[in-house]
Write an enzyme that holds these catalytic residues in place. Structure first.
Site, short mmCIF file in Angstrom:
data_model
loop_
_atom_site.label_atom_id
_atom_site.label_comp_id
_atom_site.label_asym_id
_atom_site.label_seq_id
_atom_site.Cartn_x
_atom_site.Cartn_y
_atom_site.Cartn_z
N ASP A 189 76.32 -33.18 -76.99
CA ASP A 189 76.90 -32.50 -75.83
C ASP A 189 77.76 -31.33 -76.29
O ASP A 189 77.79 -30.28 -75.65
CB ASP A 189 77.74 -33.48 -75.01
N ASP A 243 72.77 -34.93 -70.77
CA ASP A 243 72.82 -33.54 -71.19
C ASP A 243 71.45 -33.09 -71.70
O ASP A 243 70.97 -32.01 -71.37
CB ASP A 243 73.85 -33.35 -72.30
N ARG A 274 84.38 -32.09 -79.96
CA ARG A 274 85.16 -33.21 -79.45
C ARG A 274 84.41 -34.54 -79.49
O ARG A 274 84.92 -35.53 -80.01
CB ARG A 274 85.61 -32.91 -78.02
N GLU A 275 83.20 -34.58 -78.94
CA GLU A 275 82.45 -35.83 -78.83
C GLU A 275 81.27 -35.89 -79.80
O GLU A 275 81.02 -36.91 -80.41
CB GLU A 275 81.97 -36.03 -77.39
N HIS A 319 78.86 -26.30 -74.64
CA HIS A 319 78.12 -27.40 -74.01
C HIS A 319 76.82 -26.82 -73.47
O HIS A 319 76.85 -25.97 -72.57
CB HIS A 319 78.93 -27.96 -72.82
N GLU A 359 81.63 -26.06 -71.08
CA GLU A 359 81.64 -27.39 -70.45
C GLU A 359 82.08 -27.29 -68.99
O GLU A 359 81.51 -27.93 -68.11
CB GLU A 359 82.59 -28.30 -71.22
#
Length: 942
Positions: free
Chosen positions: A488, A500, A492-493, A805, A787
């Protein structure tokens, strides 16, 4: 002359150390002759050893136009064996091509008993377990977790070495088979054996761990040699989960390696990992794939991976043999992560703290390489960020536990030191470099762009600079989020979110050749499917995913889990990949069975039979992140948008997936199952209208995205459909022609508008520059897809969001089909449609796509106010429907006559659209014609 070119096996130019037992061959034709079409082929496969070449399979002449995914049909392939193949074809003009050049591939270890190596583990402490932190803690309780300095909880990556002697006799080949628990970097005699990064790639390690095969013959010498391997936490043991949890797949680093040297006299030498290997701490103080990396050059054991190094007993220790099952081992499949590009800074300046701020001009996933002039012991700190704040200051836009994105380097004081991290990467455009007391010049620092080494296949350009920047943003977000797995975001993730990917897959498949890359990811998805049939929200899934149950009560969602059906279907459509449908079909059925049971749960005694087809029994993400729920002074947030839309969106995807699975079953020859899923689709469709559509035609969830999906998935009767279209248009107008669709509906809204004769409104959404819109981001300096539509507010305030994103970049697929004019009609673009849709805002567009059959080119240009020039290139063995829209009505007959004179006797006229269309084979076609309302003549050139 027609030639066979671009041979591939399993979609790879080089297949080395594979365990695919029935590999598939593909090729393309090169021809200057129009109308070239293959009518037959012949494939020959040879076993190719050092001394001989033996024919083991001859397909003989096969009458077929297919040149993709031709399955090997010979005797069983053997471990370690080398093979080569060649192809020739016969064409419709009677020409027989020469044999192609030979292409080679090599098998890996096909049976686990062929591994004489043992798993070994360096002497180490177990990885420090992070305290539990759930999504509920983070998003409801606003608990971000306690900060702990990396050096207090992270351990040093380990180095492992083995000294061995090579006999003085000719070597035929030398292969290293290797994998790790954690990431590894392997060297022979101090030389890297590959430019691949982050091996053994990110997979569902417990279920699926890849090993790699390398040719190390060029690195060996007669006499003493050293195999040296560095091990780091990586995805296996590092802080990789969304809440920053550690040891997600294991808590100890390990190595499995087998070096096989085959001499020309037939003898072999085996060096396998065992208790004789030695290990020690490295000059890496720590390395975490999220937090960052710290190197202390003063701790470097210089020469440790070369012969002649003196091991000090107190620094080195014997490894321990560990017992792990080898059932999860698979050979490498798909592209490696590699350094793909380098970027130079566009500007360097100092901030108030005297730190250097470096701007690379582009958000990427990667790392920096910096040339330093330092004193011994000088510590350099390198922080990474995607944006500056509204004051132009360095700003850490990524927050959360273990999301530091910070590297450190302790200098040795040697002249010309170079620092580049090894086992970490970051999402960034800007770097803050502090603790450095020399001057930093533009040439001293470089950004290294990392992603999986996939071929770029798509090109799209228009007359509008903002649309072109949007396209570049889409491409860069794909690069930044396709590092080993589809993620994604790269900071961060970094999770393989299924939702996605399923919305972006069509765009991804145009931009790059993603079929091997996504096939490997789908193998993870299948292996992690629960016994009940649930497809997890993201894959590979760290152990912390099960804590999601404490937050939403679910680890799957409609529109996310449906990726197991949607993504293979996209791969089939774009690449003609039949096998991926076969491989995923059991998981598809299992997922839909789960949906059926979940939707009907607790409804056994309901009087209304429709109820059991409404998937309203669990949590779903719904139309996640609807802009009107996310923007403004007091936004309700994404969970609110989920709760408002989850039931109707889930039921819509229930209908959509059952319809797709009916089509897939039909492709696979499963007629009864196809009929079953078709009936199921119609039952769910009726239930949707019963439950979520009012008599007025309005939906119970009165949002742009819900109308969009109801229309896109054809869930409404004709009278309700007309009303729904009008309401969708009304909602768009009430929102000042701005988009208000969430994650799942964004890919469909422009198509829905165009299909229902509102292309003017579709173009208004596309060219909109107020927030939320794609061009709002462009106007605010975006170099990737954001995002949040309002990551930078109209007043300039910069939010703590991901600025990379790819999900909302799904509009790229529409741009290619609608503006570029290219749509597949048969799998792999064996047949495609060319239909450019003209708008006043654009004067030209150019689209190129390197399909599995060859390059497709479409170029259109308004020559003057109403004259259109269209150029189309159709590759050999394919055909195209060329559709000319809005042709001047007075000249339809004239244009059709010219087409007939050129040999296109199948042209037809669609009056209501003033459209002429005709079928062509391969070749280049130049067409000039006058447009409707402005035209008095038409002409054709080819």
């Amino acid at each position: 002359m027609i030639k066979v070119i671009d041979l591939k096996i399993e979609n790879q130019e080089i297949l080395f150390g594979t365990d695919i037992l029935k590999p598939r061959f593909s090729w393309k034709l090169k021809s200057e002759t129009a109308g070239t079409c293959q009518i037959a082929y012949q494939v020959q496969v040879f076993e190719a050893s050092f001394t001989m070449k033996k024919l083991i399979w001859d397909s003989n002449k096969i009458q077929s136009t297919e040149s993709i995914h031709i399955e090997y049909g010979g005797p069983s392939l053997e471990s370690r064996a080398s093979y080569c193949y060649k192809v020739r074809v016969w064409c419709s003009n009677g020409e027989e091509t020469p044999w192609s050049s030979e292409q080679y591939w090599e098998m890996g270890l096909l049976h686990k008993d062929e591994w004489v190596a043992r798993w070994i583990e360096p002497e180490q402490e177990d990885v420090t377990e992070e305290p539990e932190l759930t999504l509920e803690d983070m998003f409801i309780k606003k608990n971000k977790g306690e900060y702990s300095p990396p050096e207090k909880k992270l351990h040093s990556p380990k180095i492992v070495r083995k000294l061995f002697t090579v006999d003085h006799k000719p070597i035929e080949k030398a292969r290293l088979y290797i994998t790790a628990h954690g990431l590894y970097q392997a060297k022979v005699n101090g030389k890297k054996i590959t430019d691949a990064e982050f091996t053994p790639d990110f997979t569902s390690y417990t279920n699926y761990l890849q090993y790699q095969t390398y040719d190390v013959l060029p690195h060996l010498v007669v006499g003493e040699n050293v195999l040296g391997v560095t091990l780091s936490d990586g995805w296996y043991a590092g802080r990789i989960s969304i809440p920053g949890g550690s040891a997600q797949f294991g808590n100890r680093l390990g190595l499995l390696a087998q070096l096989e040297i085959t001499f020309t006299d037939g003898t072999k030498q085996m060096i396998g990992t065992d208790h004789s290997f030695q290990s020690a701490d490295s000059h890496y103080v720590y390395s975490d794939i999220f937090i960052g990396e710290k190197q202390d050059k003063n701790l470097d054991k210089i020469g440790w991976d070369c012969p002649g190094y003196e091991c000090f007993t107190h620094e080195w220790s014997r490894v321990k043999v560990a017992e792990y099952n080898l059932d999860n081992l698979r050979a490498q499949y798909g592209e490696y992560v590699k350094p793909m590009e380098t970027l130079s800074p566009i500007r360097i300046w100092k901030d108030e703290s005297n730190a250097f701020i470096i701007d690379f001009g582009q958000i990427i996933a990667g790392r920096v390489r910096v040339h330093l002039q330092c004193s011994k012991g000088e510590e350099i700190k390198i922080e990474h960020s995607e944006v500056l704040n509204e004051k132009g200051e360095f700003f850490s836009n990524i927050v959360g536990r273990n999301k530091e994105q910070t590297d450190y380097y302790v200098a040795s004081g040697e002249n010309g030191e170079v620092f580049e991290p090894t086992f970490t990467f970051h999402g960034f455009r800007y770097v803050r470099l502090s603790g450095y007391h020399s001057e930093l010049l533009l040439d001293d620092i470089t950004a290294i762009v990392l992603f999986s080494d996939m071929k770029q296949t798509g090109h799209f350009q228009t007359s509008d600079t903002k649309i072109n920047q949007l396209w570049q943003n889409i491409q860069w977000s794909q690069k930044g989020n396709m590092l080993s797995i589809p993620t994604d975001c790269p900071q961060r993730e970094r999770a393989g979110w299924t939702g996605d990917l399923q919305v972006f897959a069509p765009t991804a498949a145009f931009n790059m050749d993603v079929q091997s890359f996504l096939t490997r990811w789908l193998w993870n998805l299948q292996r992690e499917q629960t016994n009940e049939g649930e497809i997890l929200n993201y894959s590979p899934a760290p152990k912390d995913i099960w804590n999601d149950l404490k937050f939403t009560g679910s680890i799957s969602s409609a529109g996310w889990g449906d990726a197991i059906i949607i993504v293979p279907w996209v791969l089939y459509q774009r690449y003609g990949n039949h096998r991926i449908l076969e491989e995923c079909y059991p998981a598809m059925e299992k997922w839909l069975s789960f949906i059926e049971k979940s939707a009907a749960k607790g409804k056994e005694n309901n009087e209304n039979d429709y109820d059991r087809y409404l998937w309203d029994t669990k949590f779903h993400f719904g139309d996640w992140m609807i802009p009107s729920f996310m923007l403004g002074e007091n936004p309700q947030g994404p969970i609110a948008s989920a709760l408002k839309t989850k039931d109707c969106i889930a039921t819509a995807f229930y209908a959509y997936s059952s319809s797709l699975l009916s089509k897939i079953a039909n492709v696979l020859g499963k007629k009864e199952r196809s009929h079953y899923y078709d009936l199921l689709h119609h039952k769910v469709k009726k239930a949707f209208e019963y439950a979520y559509v009012k008599d007025t035609g309005m939906l119970t969830a009165d949002y742009q995205g819900v109308y969009t999906l109801a229309l896109a998935f054809d869930l409404l009767t004709e009278d309700k459909k007309t009303k729904a279209v009008h309401r969708l248009v009304e909602l768009i107008k009430l929102n000042d022609y701005r988009i208000d669709t969430g994650f799942l509906s964004v890919p469909f809204i422009l198509d829905v508008l165009c299909e229902n004769r509102y292309k003017d409104i579709a173009y208004k959404l596309l060219f909109q520059t107020n927030c939320p819109s794609w061009l709002y981001e462009v106007d605010h300096g975006a170099t990737t897809i954001w995002e949040s539509w309002e990551a930078i507010k109209p007043d300039g305030t910069v939010g703590a969001f991901s600025f990379n994103h790819y999900a909302f970049g799904c509009v790229g697929d529409w741009l290619v089909r609608y503006i570029g004019g290219l749509s597949p009609m048969e799998p792999g673009y064996k047949k495609f449609k060319v239909e450019a849709n003209i708008t006043d805002q654009l004067t030209h567009a150019e689209t190129k796509y390197d399909s599995v059959y060859g390059e497709i080119k479409i170029k259109w240009q308004m020559v003057d106010t109403n004259e259109m020039f269209l150029q189309v290139h159709v590759p050999p063995s394919t055909s195209a429907i060329i559709s000319l829209k809005d042709v001047c009505e007075d000249n339809i007959t004239n244009l059709q006559t010219q087409l007939i004179n050129r040999g296109y006797t199948n042209s037809k006229f669609i009056k209501e659209e003033n459209r002429v269309e005709f079928l062509v084979g391969s070749g280049q076609f130049d067409i000039t014609y006058k447009m409707k309302k402005l035209s008095k003549e038409a002409c054709l050139k080819s």
